[in-house]
Design a protein around this motif. Structure first.
Motif: not given
Length: 407
Positions: A89-91, A100-103, A379-381
């Motif tokens: 997931p993306e946060e 796209t959920p979970g990608v 949480r990678m930016m």
């Protein structure tokens, strides 16, 4: 600030909006595995106006676009960017976060595509002055799916038995969110580790937890195997040729008062040499079977082969350092003292073609980069201001290599 007084870097800066737009479009619409058709189509559309010859293979949605120089025949250089995302997931809270959920694109492959597309723009503008050709490799399936190997087997990169030879040199650029902004890093020799998946099954005979003497309990034996593996690695393998074996998952039992029949261990094996990789594959099954057998149980090992060691040609690293410094000044390049124990399937290309992979720091300019979220974080930016720098570096690698090889 690093110097940018160079026509190539100035033109790359002028492409910033297009590079960022492509990155965001791919980031918002991520795909997993060997088949990334939506990403493939975005790439084709973004570069449709350029004089590129396109090839696709049957095993993946991978693309190889070829730019033929207008200044006569010469060598061939490959630039690679990977296209797939991760099942996580993306946060980040970004406006262009994954839909796209979970990608999520948590390893920067969206930026790799965008920088490679920018390099294609820069080199196409210089087509008439290039002698030889540039191949742009847009590769799916890097995240454990062996996409580079499939593209090689499909002949998209050329080679024996195909209609064109392999490239003469190959380069790739990978972003690092917890590295100084805009700084390019690399090292000669092993850069990233081989990675294999380890699965161990310990089989005994279960029964009631109150009567262990009537069972053959696999759980303590599995625990003994975990500790024995660490002892084997620490005492039998040289610290100067590192080996990392991590048991990350243990499964056994179904209730608090039942001794199970089996215990299963799952982990990863990381090595920096082909010799230690082969040695581990021979010695781990002996260790597991021996410990299990000593307690009257059966121990079995399955090893799922992952990527080989990523080995960078010293000439290619020296060459890349020179390109980086010519473009952005003496502070633009750092030699990495140590390899990284992560794995990369660009290793398959570097087994056949001399070249190197480099890293680009994309922490915010002036940030405490050591404490930024790293790759594979939800949480990678990425500081997108660094992306034109990556595009210019890739283009500079190809341009200068075609002009004089590794030098």
């Amino acid at each position: 600030m690093l110097s940018t007084a160079n026509p190539l870097t100035e033109e790359a800066a002028g492409l910033a909006d297009r590079i960022v737009a492509l990155r965001r479009a791919i980031h918002a619409d991520p795909e997993i595995g060997l088949h990334n058709p939506k990403t493939r189509d975005k790439i084709r559309q973004a570069l449709a106006h350029l004089p590129l010859e396109w090839r696709e293979g049957p095993s993946t949605t991978g693309l190889v676009a070829t730019l033929k120089g207008g200044a006569g025949t010469g060598g061939c250089v490959l630039l690679r960017g990977d296209t797939d995302a991760l099942p996580m997931p993306e946060e980040t809270g970004l406006d262009f976060a994954s839909t796209t959920p979970g990608v999520m694109h948590a390893c920067g492959h969206d930026t790799h595509v965008a920088m490679l597309a920018g390099a294609a723009e820069l080199l196409s503008a210089r087509r008439e002055s290039l002698a030889g050709e540039v191949r742009f490799m847009f590769q799916p399936g890097e995240e454990g799916h062996h996409g580079a190997r499939f593209m090689l087997e499909d002949g998209l990169l050329g080679g024996d038995g195909f209609d064109r030879p392999l490239p003469d040199a190959a380069f790739a650029l990978h972003i690092m969110p917890n590295a100084p902004h805009g700084v390019i890093g690399g090292r000669a020799g092993p850069l990233m580790a081989a990675a294999d998946e380890l699965r161990i099954t310990v089989t005994g005979r279960g029964g009631h937890a109150s009567m262990p003497h009537d069972t053959v309990d696999p759980v303590p034996v599995a625990c003994e195997i975990v500790m024995a593996i660490q002892t084997m690695v620490a005492r039998r393998y040289s610290v100067f040729d590192p080996v990392v074996v991590t048991i990350a998952k243990i499964e056994a039992g179904s209730a608090h008062n039942v001794i199970p029949d089996t215990a299963r261990l799952t982990g990863t094996m990381r090595t920096l040499s082909a010799a230690n990789r082969a040695r581990l594959k021979e010695e781990l099954p002996l260790l597991v079977a021996g410990i299990a057998g000593a307690h009257g149980l059966k121990g079995e090992v399955a090893i799922l082969e992952g990527f080989p060691v990523t080995v960078c040609d010293p000439r290619a690293v020296d060459f890349g350092e020179g390109v980086a410094r010519d473009l952005y000044g003496d502070m633009a390049f750092q030699r990495l003292a140590d390899p990284i124990m992560g794995a990369e399937d660009f290793a398959y290309v570097l087994e056949k073609v001399p070249g190197a992979m480099f890293f680009l720091g994309v922490a915010d300019d002036g940030a405490d980069w050591k404490h930024c979220c790293g790759i594979h974080s939800t949480r990678m930016m990425v500081d997108e201001k660094a992306l034109p720098r990556g595009a210019a570096f890739l283009a500079g690698l190809a341009q200068d290599w075609l002009a004089g090889g590794f030098g």
